[in-house]
Scaffold this active site. Structure first.
Site, PDB file in Angstrom:
ATOM      1  N   HIS A 108      -3.760  -4.938  -0.030  1.00 35.54           N
ATOM      2  CA  HIS A 108      -3.390  -5.390   1.309  1.00 35.54           C
ATOM      3  C   HIS A 108      -3.449  -6.912   1.391  1.00 35.54           C
ATOM      4  O   HIS A 108      -4.513  -7.458   1.642  1.00 35.54           O
ATOM      5  CB  HIS A 108      -4.354  -4.797   2.348  1.00 35.54           C
ATOM      6  CG  HIS A 108      -4.162  -3.341   2.566  1.00 35.54           C
ATOM      7  ND1 HIS A 108      -3.241  -2.848   3.461  1.00 35.54           N
ATOM      8  CD2 HIS A 108      -4.741  -2.260   1.999  1.00 35.54           C
ATOM      9  CE1 HIS A 108      -3.276  -1.525   3.438  1.00 35.54           C
ATOM     10  NE2 HIS A 108      -4.174  -1.144   2.555  1.00 35.54           N
ATOM     11  N   GLU A 154      -2.531  -8.657   3.797  1.00 36.49           N
ATOM     12  CA  GLU A 154      -2.910  -9.017   5.180  1.00 36.49           C
ATOM     13  C   GLU A 154      -4.407  -8.877   5.421  1.00 36.49           C
ATOM     14  O   GLU A 154      -4.903  -9.288   6.462  1.00 36.49           O
ATOM     15  CB  GLU A 154      -2.098  -8.183   6.174  1.00 36.49           C
ATOM     16  CG  GLU A 154      -2.544  -6.743   6.377  1.00 36.49           C
ATOM     17  CD  GLU A 154      -2.112  -5.771   5.285  1.00 36.49           C
ATOM     18  OE1 GLU A 154      -1.663  -6.216   4.209  1.00 36.49           O
ATOM     19  OE2 GLU A 154      -2.248  -4.550   5.509  1.00 36.49           O
ATOM     20  N   CYS A 210       0.840  -1.209   0.000  1.00 36.71           N
ATOM     21  CA  CYS A 210       0.000   0.000   0.000  1.00 36.71           C
ATOM     22  C   CYS A 210       0.874   1.258   0.000  1.00 36.71           C
ATOM     23  O   CYS A 210       1.588   1.489  -0.948  1.00 36.71           O
ATOM     24  CB  CYS A 210      -0.993  -0.022   1.157  1.00 36.71           C
ATOM     25  SG  CYS A 210      -2.308   1.213   0.954  1.00 36.71           S
TER      26      CYS A 210
END
Lengths: 215, 254
Positions: free
Chosen positions: A190, A192, A80
């Site tokens: 992202h 995650e 990001c």
């Protein structure tokens, strides 16, 4: 051991938790000295480009990161804002970026987008490997045909050499979702926050041996 | 199309499930629930503190941060978000969306401010709806106590104009009942707004998800009991329909 850079630009604990779920050893690094010994580096982050660069500088991380990445060829994954900071500059701010990738960060071009589309681009988006580009082979399995990832961003990378934009996604037009140059990778989405798909990316990163080093 | 598990927590940070916003059953530890959903390819989670708004107690920021960090998917948080400062705090905790409901009792100013600062995509309005004794649906916030003026459709149009990027329609009458969504209500609301409408309250099966989309005009479906219990009246088993079942019974038929 993977070093996760904590420079005061967003919650980094999801990255840490996902690595833990994958049984990949990781350590939070907050200044240049702590970076010593890192075998891989993840540069996460959300927020403003200049704020991110200022925070890296304030913590003495810029020279240490430069030494690790361009001096020693340690693999680095930017996520990001972290993916944007590896570029040369950004429309969002005045400060120069880390400059490891021949790319600039540009605002979404509303003139090329339908009126129904919003900025920031936020949500899940299909993401694919751009044909003919050099995504490191270690990542092939991380991007199956149905791969989708979670995005939150108003700016995106624009590469001087389109072959560097190894991953693509669409938001009004095709944009660079991932860039690769030597031992440096940047991903706008992202991992995650992208459950199984994200795990595959982080697992591939942990297994990646770059062929060339960014200089 | 999104299928969103909804986790309710109480003032003690426990995962609970309610029936018609009343009787609660204690389910367990919310962090455990998140870990279970992490293994199931859930594309989004909704977390609501059902005591924060009503009792006025401060949201449990540590718990919100822990859940956001634990979740390998985006999280929307609602409960006690009554000021810009509290919304900022929730965003700092790492949640991707903020859900405003009780704040709507004071009008739509907070929706406007939140949308201006974080973008419409991050701002969700949750409209809890209960039928009056005359059978008229009313939006009732603060645990069903305060009725907002106007029909649910009018209120949906109003919060959309103020900047809500998404609207959760939570049927109080159907909450925890497994009776299916209130499709008529969903249809009226989705016709009144351009924002994606999320159905919540009453889902008993994948067929209900499908009808919320095809008949209710919804863009997403949320459910609590359906994901948390094995079946109506049976024990706790946090589950989520397998991707092939969702595709076969849901995505391919809408």
């Amino acid at each position: 051991m993977i070093a996760i850079i904590d420079y005061g630009a967003g919650n980094i604990r999801s990255v840490q938790n996902m690595l833990k779920a994958l049984s990949l050893p990781a350590r939070i690094v907050r200044d240049g000295a702590e970076l010593e010994g890192a075998e891989r580096i993840i540069l996460p982050g959300v927020g403003h480009f200049d704020h991110g660069m200022a925070q890296l500088e304030a913590r003495g991380l810029v020279p240490a990161l430069n030494e690790m990445v361009t001096g020693r060829g340690v693999p680095l994954l930017g996520i990001c804002l972290g993916a944007q900071l590896i570029a040369r500059r950004s429309d969002e701010g005045q400060r120069p970026g880390l400059g490891w990738v021949a790319a600039d960060v540009v605002a979404f071009d509303r003139a090329r987008m339908g009126p129904e589309l919003r900025v920031p681009h936020m949500g899940w988006a299909e993401t694919w490997v751009a044909p003919g580009t050099a995504l490191p082979p270690a990542f092939d399995a991380a991007f199956p045909e149905d791969a989708r990832f979670y995005y939150v961003h108003s700016f995106h990378l624009a590469c001087e050499d389109p072959d560097r934009a190894v991953l693509r996604a669409w938001h009004g037009y095709e944009f660079a979702a991932g860039v690769a140059q030597g031992n440096v990778l940047g991903m706008q989405f992202h991992p995650e926050k992208s459950h199984d798909f994200g795990k595959r990316v982080l697992r591939a990163f942990a297994a990646w041996t770059p062929e060339k080093v960014t200089t | 199309m999104r299928v969103i598990p909804t986790l309710l927590i109480d003032r003690d940070g426990r995962l609970v499930k309610s029936v018609r916003f009343g009787k609660r059953t204690y389910i367990g530890d919310p962090i455990n629930a998140v870990r279970i959903f992490n293994t199931k390819r859930v594309d989004e989670l909704v977390l609501m503190d059902i005591d924060a708004g009503a009792a006025g107690h401060e949201p449990d920021w540590d718990l919100i941060g822990d859940i956001a960090a634990e979740a390998f998917m985006p999280v929307g948080y609602g409960g006690g978000l009554t000021s810009v400062d509290r919304i900022a705090r929730a965003v700092d905790c790492g949640v991707e969306k903020v859900i405003l409901s009780s704040a709507l009792a004071e009008g739509t100013a907070l929706v406007e401010q939140a949308a201006a600062r974080w973008g419409r995509q991050s701002v969700v309005a949750c409209l809890p709806v209960r039928k009056s004794w005359l059978g008229k649906p009313q939006v009732r916030v603060r645990q069903g106590r305060d009725a907002l003026p106007g029909t649910p459709a009018e209120i949906a149009a109003r919060v959309t104009a103020a900047g809500a990027g998404e609207i959760i329609v939570y049927s109080i009458d159907r909450d925890g009942t497994w009776e299916g969504y209130d499709l008529e209500l969903l249809r009226r609301i989705s016709e009144a707004t351009d924002a994606p409408v999320v159905a919540c309250g009453g889902a008993g099966g994948v067929e209900d998800f499908r009808r919320a989309v095809t008949e209710g005009g919804c863009a997403a479906v949320a459910a609590g009991s359906f994901f948390i219990y094995q079946a109506r009246g049976r024990g706790v088993l946090i589950s989520y329909p397998a991707e092939d079942r969702l595709r076969r019974d849901f995505f391919e038929r809408i």
